[in-house]
Design a protein around this motif. Structure first.
Motif, PDB file in Angstrom:
ATOM      1  N   ARG A  57       8.338 -40.919  -7.834  1.00 11.64           N
ATOM      2  CA  ARG A  57       7.115 -40.295  -8.333  1.00 11.64           C
ATOM      3  C   ARG A  57       7.353 -38.802  -8.504  1.00 11.64           C
ATOM      4  O   ARG A  57       7.784 -38.130  -7.580  1.00 11.64           O
ATOM      5  CB  ARG A  57       5.982 -40.589  -7.374  1.00 11.64           C
ATOM      6  CG  ARG A  57       5.742 -42.081  -7.241  1.00 11.64           C
ATOM      7  CD  ARG A  57       4.779 -42.427  -6.103  1.00 11.64           C
ATOM      8  NE  ARG A  57       4.849 -43.848  -5.815  1.00 11.64           N
ATOM      9  CZ  ARG A  57       5.472 -44.371  -4.766  1.00 11.64           C
ATOM     10  NH1 ARG A  57       6.061 -43.587  -3.873  1.00 11.64           N
ATOM     11  NH2 ARG A  57       5.496 -45.673  -4.585  1.00 11.64           N
ATOM     12  N   HIS A  58       7.081 -38.313  -9.695  1.00  8.95           N
ATOM     13  CA  HIS A  58       7.377 -36.918 -10.029  1.00  8.95           C
ATOM     14  C   HIS A  58       6.385 -35.953  -9.411  1.00  8.95           C
ATOM     15  O   HIS A  58       6.719 -34.785  -9.193  1.00  8.95           O
ATOM     16  CB  HIS A  58       7.402 -36.730 -11.545  1.00  8.95           C
ATOM     17  CG  HIS A  58       8.355 -37.647 -12.243  1.00  8.95           C
ATOM     18  ND1 HIS A  58       8.533 -37.618 -13.602  1.00  8.95           N
ATOM     19  CD2 HIS A  58       9.193 -38.624 -11.783  1.00  8.95           C
ATOM     20  CE1 HIS A  58       9.425 -38.529 -13.954  1.00  8.95           C
ATOM     21  NE2 HIS A  58       9.829 -39.151 -12.872  1.00  8.95           N
ATOM     22  N   THR A  59       5.182 -36.407  -9.152  1.00  5.05           N
ATOM     23  CA  THR A  59       4.139 -35.603  -8.509  1.00  5.05           C
ATOM     24  C   THR A  59       3.425 -36.474  -7.486  1.00  5.05           C
ATOM     25  O   THR A  59       3.587 -37.696  -7.495  1.00  5.05           O
ATOM     26  CB  THR A  59       3.110 -35.057  -9.531  1.00  5.05           C
ATOM     27  OG1 THR A  59       2.479 -36.175 -10.171  1.00  5.05           O
ATOM     28  CG2 THR A  59       3.760 -34.166 -10.567  1.00  5.05           C
ATOM     29  N   LEU A  60       2.636 -35.847  -6.640  1.00  9.79           N
ATOM     30  CA  LEU A  60       1.912 -36.590  -5.611  1.00  9.79           C
ATOM     31  C   LEU A  60       0.412 -36.367  -5.730  1.00  9.79           C
ATOM     32  O   LEU A  60      -0.031 -35.232  -5.897  1.00  9.79           O
ATOM     33  CB  LEU A  60       2.365 -36.160  -4.212  1.00  9.79           C
ATOM     34  CG  LEU A  60       3.817 -36.422  -3.846  1.00  9.79           C
ATOM     35  CD1 LEU A  60       4.112 -35.888  -2.448  1.00  9.79           C
ATOM     36  CD2 LEU A  60       4.150 -37.898  -3.948  1.00  9.79           C
ATOM     37  N   THR A  61      -0.342 -37.440  -5.603  1.00 11.07           N
ATOM     38  CA  THR A  61      -1.787 -37.349  -5.438  1.00 11.07           C
ATOM     39  C   THR A  61      -2.048 -37.139  -3.948  1.00 11.07           C
ATOM     40  O   THR A  61      -1.115 -37.210  -3.128  1.00 11.07           O
ATOM     41  CB  THR A  61      -2.470 -38.653  -5.891  1.00 11.07           C
ATOM     42  OG1 THR A  61      -1.973 -39.722  -5.063  1.00 11.07           O
ATOM     43  CG2 THR A  61      -2.193 -38.951  -7.364  1.00 11.07           C
ATOM     44  N   HIS A  80       7.149 -39.604  -2.427  1.00  7.08           N
ATOM     45  CA  HIS A  80       7.785 -39.468  -3.735  1.00  7.08           C
ATOM     46  C   HIS A  80       8.576 -40.711  -4.123  1.00  7.08           C
ATOM     47  O   HIS A  80       8.721 -41.015  -5.305  1.00  7.08           O
ATOM     48  CB  HIS A  80       8.761 -38.278  -3.749  1.00  7.08           C
ATOM     49  CG  HIS A  80       8.112 -36.956  -3.752  1.00  7.08           C
ATOM     50  ND1 HIS A  80       8.024 -36.170  -2.628  1.00  7.08           N
ATOM     51  CD2 HIS A  80       7.512 -36.257  -4.749  1.00  7.08           C
ATOM     52  CE1 HIS A  80       7.413 -35.040  -2.919  1.00  7.08           C
ATOM     53  NE2 HIS A  80       7.083 -35.074  -4.213  1.00  7.08           N
ATOM     54  N   GLU A 124       0.123 -36.641 -18.146  1.00  7.56           N
ATOM     55  CA  GLU A 124      -1.069 -37.077 -17.423  1.00  7.56           C
ATOM     56  C   GLU A 124      -1.235 -38.572 -17.624  1.00  7.56           C
ATOM     57  O   GLU A 124      -1.013 -39.087 -18.710  1.00  7.56           O
ATOM     58  CB  GLU A 124      -2.307 -36.353 -17.951  1.00  7.56           C
ATOM     59  CG  GLU A 124      -2.349 -34.894 -17.581  1.00  7.56           C
ATOM     60  CD  GLU A 124      -3.670 -34.247 -17.963  1.00  7.56           C
ATOM     61  OE1 GLU A 124      -4.701 -34.932 -17.918  1.00  7.56           O
ATOM     62  OE2 GLU A 124      -3.648 -33.072 -18.303  1.00  7.56           O
ATOM     63  N   VAL A 145       0.847 -41.669 -11.535  1.00 12.35           N
ATOM     64  CA  VAL A 145       1.458 -40.349 -11.716  1.00 12.35           C
ATOM     65  C   VAL A 145       2.758 -40.562 -12.495  1.00 12.35           C
ATOM     66  O   VAL A 145       3.323 -41.664 -12.484  1.00 12.35           O
ATOM     67  CB  VAL A 145       1.750 -39.645 -10.365  1.00 12.35           C
ATOM     68  CG1 VAL A 145       0.467 -39.381  -9.583  1.00 12.35           C
ATOM     69  CG2 VAL A 145       2.729 -40.441  -9.529  1.00 12.35           C
ATOM     70  N   SER A 168       6.388 -41.124 -13.249  1.00 13.15           N
ATOM     71  CA  SER A 168       7.366 -41.684 -12.314  1.00 13.15           C
ATOM     72  C   SER A 168       8.525 -42.313 -13.075  1.00 13.15           C
ATOM     73  O   SER A 168       8.426 -42.602 -14.257  1.00 13.15           O
ATOM     74  CB  SER A 168       6.707 -42.738 -11.418  1.00 13.15           C
ATOM     75  OG  SER A 168       6.189 -43.793 -12.201  1.00 13.15           O
ATOM     76  N   ILE A 206      12.452 -32.094  -7.614  1.00 16.92           N
ATOM     77  CA  ILE A 206      11.625 -32.497  -6.476  1.00 16.92           C
ATOM     78  C   ILE A 206      12.405 -32.232  -5.196  1.00 16.92           C
ATOM     79  O   ILE A 206      13.435 -32.852  -4.944  1.00 16.92           O
ATOM     80  CB  ILE A 206      11.242 -33.983  -6.565  1.00 16.92           C
ATOM     81  CG1 ILE A 206      10.511 -34.271  -7.867  1.00 16.92           C
ATOM     82  CG2 ILE A 206      10.396 -34.388  -5.353  1.00 16.92           C
ATOM     83  CD1 ILE A 206      10.350 -35.759  -8.158  1.00 16.92           C
TER      84      ILE A 206
END
Length: 140
Positions: free
Chosen positions: A52-56, A65, A26, A32, A34, A96
């Motif tokens: 980017r490992h996750t997306l907002t 990503h 977190e 995020v 990355s 991903i």
């Protein structure tokens, strides 16, 4: 470390921040987890990528990503395509898939790069932060 603004960080601190961001579960908004990498040719930096490992919600709409760039003096030599191809390998190794990649509506060179790497245009969306609309591509 996150109390600093990135633009005010010394290079060493910025690299440490990026290493931490690659492993963090977190991070404070809007960050995020990355992976940030530089692209070098003959010991000269020609570009970079952020995976980017996750997306907002914002990244899902306009950021994607993968964000990549080639320095102006090194453009039109195929570096963008190679940076994106290698970024996709890393993204897939992180689990991903599919991968979202975006570019400005008027950035035809970037659109061609994404399409060369297998991107399928989903849509074009208005940029809620202003600026040009964004082309949204998915790559399996």
């Amino acid at each position: 470390m996150f109390a600093f603004r990135v633009s005010e960080m010394r290079w060493h601190d910025y690299v440490a921040f990026l290493e931490e961001a690659a492993c963090a579960m977190e991070l404070p908004a809007p960050w995020v987890p990355s992976t940030f990498l530089l692209a070098e040719v003959d010991s000269t930096i020609v570009g970079r990528t952020s995976i980017r490992h996750t997306l907002t919600d914002r990244l899902l709409l306009t950021g994607g990503h993968i964000g990549y760039a080639v320095l102006p003096d090194h453009r039109q030599r195929g570096y963008a395509t190679e940076i994106l191809r290698q970024s996709l390998v890393i993204a897939h190794s992180l689990g991903i898939a599919p991968v979202l990649v975006t570019c400005d509506e008027g950035n035809e060179p970037s659109a061609r790069t994404i399409e060369r790497c297998g991107g399928t245009l989903e849509n074009v969306v208005d940029n809620p932060e202003g600026g040009p609309p964004k082309r949204r591509y998915w790559i399996e």
